[in-house]
Enzyme design. Structure first.
Site, PDB file in Angstrom:
ATOM      1  N   HIS A  88      19.621  10.813 -11.224  1.00  0.00           N
ATOM      2  CA  HIS A  88      20.493  11.948 -11.533  1.00  0.00           C
ATOM      3  C   HIS A  88      20.515  12.210 -13.025  1.00  0.00           C
ATOM      4  O   HIS A  88      20.639  11.284 -13.835  1.00  0.00           O
ATOM      5  CB  HIS A  88      21.917  11.682 -11.042  1.00  0.00           C
ATOM      6  CG  HIS A  88      22.849  12.827 -11.300  1.00  0.00           C
ATOM      7  ND1 HIS A  88      22.742  14.036 -10.640  1.00  0.00           N
ATOM      8  CD2 HIS A  88      23.872  12.972 -12.178  1.00  0.00           C
ATOM      9  CE1 HIS A  88      23.673  14.863 -11.075  1.00  0.00           C
ATOM     10  NE2 HIS A  88      24.363  14.237 -12.021  1.00  0.00           N
ATOM     11  N   SER A  89      20.401  13.482 -13.408  1.00  0.00           N
ATOM     12  CA  SER A  89      20.472  13.918 -14.801  1.00  0.00           C
ATOM     13  C   SER A  89      19.391  13.194 -15.615  1.00  0.00           C
ATOM     14  O   SER A  89      18.214  13.283 -15.282  1.00  0.00           O
ATOM     15  CB  SER A  89      21.875  13.673 -15.338  1.00  0.00           C
ATOM     16  OG  SER A  89      22.094  14.381 -16.530  1.00  0.00           O
ATOM     17  N   MET A  90      19.749  12.461 -16.664  1.00  0.00           N
ATOM     18  CA  MET A  90      18.750  11.717 -17.412  1.00  0.00           C
ATOM     19  C   MET A  90      17.955  10.803 -16.489  1.00  0.00           C
ATOM     20  O   MET A  90      16.743  10.601 -16.667  1.00  0.00           O
ATOM     21  CB  MET A  90      19.410  10.885 -18.518  1.00  0.00           C
ATOM     22  CG  MET A  90      18.415  10.113 -19.375  1.00  0.00           C
ATOM     23  SD  MET A  90      19.179   8.960 -20.549  1.00  0.00           S
ATOM     24  CE  MET A  90      19.432   7.535 -19.466  1.00  0.00           C
ATOM     25  N   ALA A 139      16.898  11.340 -13.588  1.00  0.00           N
ATOM     26  CA  ALA A 139      15.806  12.054 -12.924  1.00  0.00           C
ATOM     27  C   ALA A 139      14.538  12.005 -13.769  1.00  0.00           C
ATOM     28  O   ALA A 139      13.433  11.802 -13.241  1.00  0.00           O
ATOM     29  CB  ALA A 139      16.209  13.501 -12.662  1.00  0.00           C
ATOM     30  N   SER A 158      17.818  14.867  -9.370  1.00  0.00           N
ATOM     31  CA  SER A 158      19.122  15.514  -9.181  1.00  0.00           C
ATOM     32  C   SER A 158      19.741  15.925 -10.510  1.00  0.00           C
ATOM     33  O   SER A 158      19.713  15.161 -11.481  1.00  0.00           O
ATOM     34  CB  SER A 158      20.044  14.524  -8.438  1.00  0.00           C
ATOM     35  OG  SER A 158      21.375  14.942  -8.446  1.00  0.00           O
TER      36      SER A 158
END
Length: 252
Positions: free
Chosen positions: A94-96, A98, A121
């Site tokens: 998720h975020s970083m 990803a 994500s």
């Protein structure tokens, strides 16, 4: 990879499932830690053996030097992944996380290990670019961005002692992701991009650009919510992951 690196140091397994048909590896967001994914591990323990990355500089690794470069972080993680490929492996970041998951997958692919699926994500594709300098703000400015994303418990943000402990990790991670350059490579893993329709960090169009980064199948899942829709829409996200895990076993 440093001499001190080991899977025991980097990976947390809250619900070991050695006989599970697949493996899920979770990559935390900027400022995040392995415990964020405890609910995911609990929910999917019957479908997979879940391992969660614990980056240096937080929780039980808080006395270790922080890593503020995505490439260096991926370089240290990738060699630890090979032993997991005795069964289908799925990455979720998720975020970083990803981008870290994507960069680890690229390195593994070069060495002959390809995750069955990559779930990215809350993050725009590597080939998109925004000029971001949040990591250069003062402490108040940095925390304002974190609060706006609702990525950290408000009780933690209000506790000055805890805040002093987590702020260096948050700033280091923001520096890592904000200085990550535009990248046009591909992986052979199927990619599923998950995005909140009100995410200030990525538009749906920017998330859809992930399709250019795989030689395999691509799917875009849009959820009602902001950057941390994975918390507000957790049951739906869990089902998407469960479907992906079962699909990886069927293909494998």
């Amino acid at each position: 990879m440093t001499v001190a690196d080991s899977s025991d140091l980097w990976l947390r397994r809250y619900h070991p499932a050695p006989d599970a048909p697949a493996r899920l590896v979770c990559f935390p967001h900027a400022g995040g830690s392995a415990s964020f994914y405890f609910p995911v591990s609990a929910a999917l323990q019957n479908d997979s053996d879940v391992s969660i990355l614990q980056y240096p500089g937080r929780q039980d690794r808080r006395n270790e030097p922080l890593v503020d470069d995505i490439g260096q972080l991926a370089d240290r993680i990738a060699p630890l992944m090979a032993p997991l490929f005795d069964r289908p492996v799925v990455f979720f970041g998720h975020s970083m996380g990803a981008i870290v998951a994507y960069e680890v997958a690229r390195r593994l692919g070069a060495g002959g290990h390809t995750p069955a699926s990559l779930f990215v994500s809350g993050r725009r594709a590597p080939s998109t670019h925004r000029a971001e300098t949040v990591h250069q703000r003062d402490d108040d400015g940095l925390m304002a961005d974190v609060k706006a994303l609702s990525g950290t418990d408000t009780q933690v943000l209000g506790d000055e002692e805890i805040l002093r402990m987590v702020l260096p990790a948050i700033r280091s991670d923001y520096r890592a992701i904000e200085t990550y350059g535009t990248e046009n490579g591909t992986v052979d893993s199927a990619i599923t991009a998950l995005i909140g329709d009100k995410d200030p960090k990525s538009t749906v169009e920017e998330a859809n650009a992930w399709r250019a980064h795989t030689t395999g199948e691509f799917r875009l899942q849009v959820f009602d919510g902001g950057h941390f829709f994975i918390s507000s829409r957790a049951p739906e996200v869990i089902e998407v992951l469960r479907e992906g895990l079962r699909g990886s076993v069927a293909v494998g």
